[in-house]
Design a protein around this motif. Structure first.
Motif, PDB file in Angstrom:
ATOM      1  N   MET A 289      16.696  36.441  21.094  1.00 39.42           N
ATOM      2  CA  MET A 289      17.655  36.166  20.766  1.00 39.42           C
ATOM      3  C   MET A 289      16.124  35.835  19.080  1.00 39.42           C
ATOM      4  SD  MET A 289      19.731  33.848  21.270  1.00 39.42           S
ATOM      5  CE  MET A 289      20.213  33.027  20.207  1.00 39.42           C
ATOM      6  N   LEU A 290      16.901  36.184  18.105  1.00 36.12           N
ATOM      7  CA  LEU A 290      16.031  36.102  16.848  1.00 36.12           C
ATOM      8  C   LEU A 290      16.529  35.495  15.174  1.00 36.12           C
ATOM      9  CD1 LEU A 290      15.070  38.394  14.004  1.00 36.12           C
ATOM     10  CD2 LEU A 290      16.392  39.210  13.766  1.00 36.12           C
ATOM     11  N   GLY A 291      16.000  34.204  15.396  1.00 31.78           N
ATOM     12  CA  GLY A 291      16.740  32.761  14.870  1.00 31.78           C
ATOM     13  C   GLY A 291      17.972  32.171  15.871  1.00 31.78           C
ATOM     14  N   ASP A 292      19.575  32.100  14.876  1.00 30.65           N
ATOM     15  CA  ASP A 292      20.362  31.314  15.861  1.00 30.65           C
ATOM     16  C   ASP A 292      20.893  33.010  16.376  1.00 30.65           C
ATOM     17  OD1 ASP A 292      20.259  29.172  16.087  1.00 30.65           O
ATOM     18  OD2 ASP A 292      20.849  28.837  13.663  1.00 30.65           O
ATOM     19  N   GLU A 293      21.019  33.811  16.396  1.00 29.25           N
ATOM     20  CA  GLU A 293      21.075  35.200  16.716  1.00 29.25           C
ATOM     21  C   GLU A 293      20.533  36.341  17.657  1.00 29.25           C
ATOM     22  OE1 GLU A 293      22.750  39.693  14.295  1.00 29.25           O
ATOM     23  OE2 GLU A 293      21.232  37.814  13.519  1.00 29.25           O
ATOM     24  N   LYS A 320       8.610  39.643   7.068  1.00 29.56           N
ATOM     25  CA  LYS A 320       8.150  40.095   8.400  1.00 29.56           C
ATOM     26  C   LYS A 320       8.774  38.899   9.396  1.00 29.56           C
ATOM     27  CE  LYS A 320       3.048  40.438   9.477  1.00 29.56           C
ATOM     28  NZ  LYS A 320       1.694  40.816   8.787  1.00 29.56           N
ATOM     29  N   PHE A 321       8.061  40.241  10.638  1.00 30.23           N
ATOM     30  CA  PHE A 321       9.004  39.711  12.027  1.00 30.23           C
ATOM     31  C   PHE A 321       7.025  39.048  12.177  1.00 30.23           C
ATOM     32  CE2 PHE A 321       8.407  40.457  16.503  1.00 30.23           C
ATOM     33  CZ  PHE A 321       9.908  39.429  16.618  1.00 30.23           C
ATOM     34  N   GLU A 322       7.518  38.334  12.804  1.00 35.63           N
ATOM     35  CA  GLU A 322       6.679  37.094  14.015  1.00 35.63           C
ATOM     36  C   GLU A 322       6.693  36.961  15.299  1.00 35.63           C
ATOM     37  OE1 GLU A 322       5.156  34.155  11.449  1.00 35.63           O
ATOM     38  OE2 GLU A 322       4.588  35.141   9.695  1.00 35.63           O
ATOM     39  N   ALA A 323       6.405  37.375  15.428  1.00 32.28           N
ATOM     40  CA  ALA A 323       6.551  37.718  17.430  1.00 32.28           C
ATOM     41  C   ALA A 323       6.603  35.912  17.652  1.00 32.28           C
ATOM     42  CB  ALA A 323       5.907  37.676  18.119  1.00 32.28           C
TER      43      ALA A 323
END
Length: 326
Positions: A289-293, A320-323
């Motif tokens: 999941m990336l947020g709600d996606e 920026k991506f944060e795990a």
């Protein structure tokens, strides 16, 4: 989208959001074109040159390719088509005179694969004779009539030099007797998109062979809103760029064929998130999941397209991506 290619191969991933046409017989325009923000500039020996001006224009083009500053631009020369008596001399003069400073030859009115093969052979002979790197100069094939469109799949496979397939709307409209005098606009009396089939067939041939697809010109050069609308149609389908005939169209083309900042950031986040979730640290998962996606391999492929276009346009990330925490 640009990347280093091995010696002897063409670069099919050059940015081509805006492809500026410049008459090869006009030194003033050739000088001005160097300072414009077009991704590609093609110096024209075909329609933009009167027959009596073509011989001198070849030498003018050689001079400007060798002495001009084309930094950041793909350098292309459009020669005349094979049905004329000018073509072989166009190619020989330009490539022998400025081959190391030339990226591609554009061949107009391509009707079948044999015409591309002939150009490939001539380029190879010149490169070997002159001691140039063999195979480095690419070919752009322009589809301008019904026969060319019918043979576009074979044309796209005709040579490893081919980088793009280009739609030439003016000659095409004439070749099929389309009821319109405004190049690129819809013909009166037809309620749908008269160009959809043509554009999609070119796009499918290009993508099936890892080539770029370029839309042709919009001749109402002062109507920037009209240009944006027509360019937006091609961009929505997936085309990589469009011809521009006037400096006022360059900015519009670069904008239309670049992703929005929001879409570019989102694409880069998808790529980072997918790389993380498939890694050891991310649990070696096939989706996440990336947020709600929910994202997966298909998401990654779609994101690569948008991210590639943004990188080619020189865009910079604003996120920026944060795990996620365990």
């Amino acid at each position: 989208m640009t990347e280093t290619t091995p010696a002897g191969t063409v670069n099919r991933l050059r940015p081509r959001r805006s492809c500026l046409a410049v008459p090869g017989s006009n030194p003033r325009f050739l000088e001005k074109a160097q300072g414009l923000a077009a991704d590609q500039v093609f110096l024209d020996l075909e329609d933009a040159c009167a027959p009596l001006a073509k011989p001198d224009a070849r030498h003018t083009i050689v001079k400007f390719l060798n002495e001009g500053d084309w930094t950041g631009k793909t350098r292309v020369v459009r020669v005349n088509d094979w049905t004329t008596h000018w073509t072989y001399r166009d190619v020989v003069t330009v490539v022998e005179g400025a081959g190391p400073n030339l990226d591609c030859i554009m061949l107009p009115k391509v009707q079948d694969a044999s015409q591309v093969v002939a150009l490939d052979l001539l380029l190879t002979q010149i490169e070997k004779t002159m001691g140039f790197e063999v195979g480095r100069i690419g070919i752009e094939a322009q589809i301008e009539n019904a026969r060319g469109l019918n043979n576009v799949n074979e044309i796209a496979q005709a040579s490893p030099r081919i980088e793009t397939i280009i739609f030439g709307p003016a000659d095409f409209m004439a070749s099929i007797n389309m009821k319109s005098l405004v190049v690129g606009e819809q013909p009166p009396g037809y309620p749908a998109d008269a160009y959809h089939y043509i554009l999609m067939k070119i796009l499918m041939a290009a993508r099936a062979n890892d080539l770029q697809a370029i839309d042709g010109p919009y001749l109402q050069i002062k109507n920037v809103d009209g240009f944006r609308a027509v360019a937006g149609r091609a961009a929505a389908l997936g085309f990589d760029g469009k011809w521009v005939l006037h400096p006022g169209q360059v900015e519009a083309a670069n904008e239309v064929f670049s992703p929005s900042q929001e879409d570019y950031d989102h694409a880069e986040l998808i790529l980072d998130a997918y790389e993380w979730c498939t890694s050891e640290a991310g649990g070696k998962k096939g989706s996440a999941m990336l947020g709600d996606e929910m994202i997966d391999e298909a998401s990654r492929k779609m994101a690569l397209v948008i991210a590639g276009k943004g990188r080619a346009a020189g865009m910079r990330r604003t996120s920026k991506f944060e795990a996620p925490e365990a």
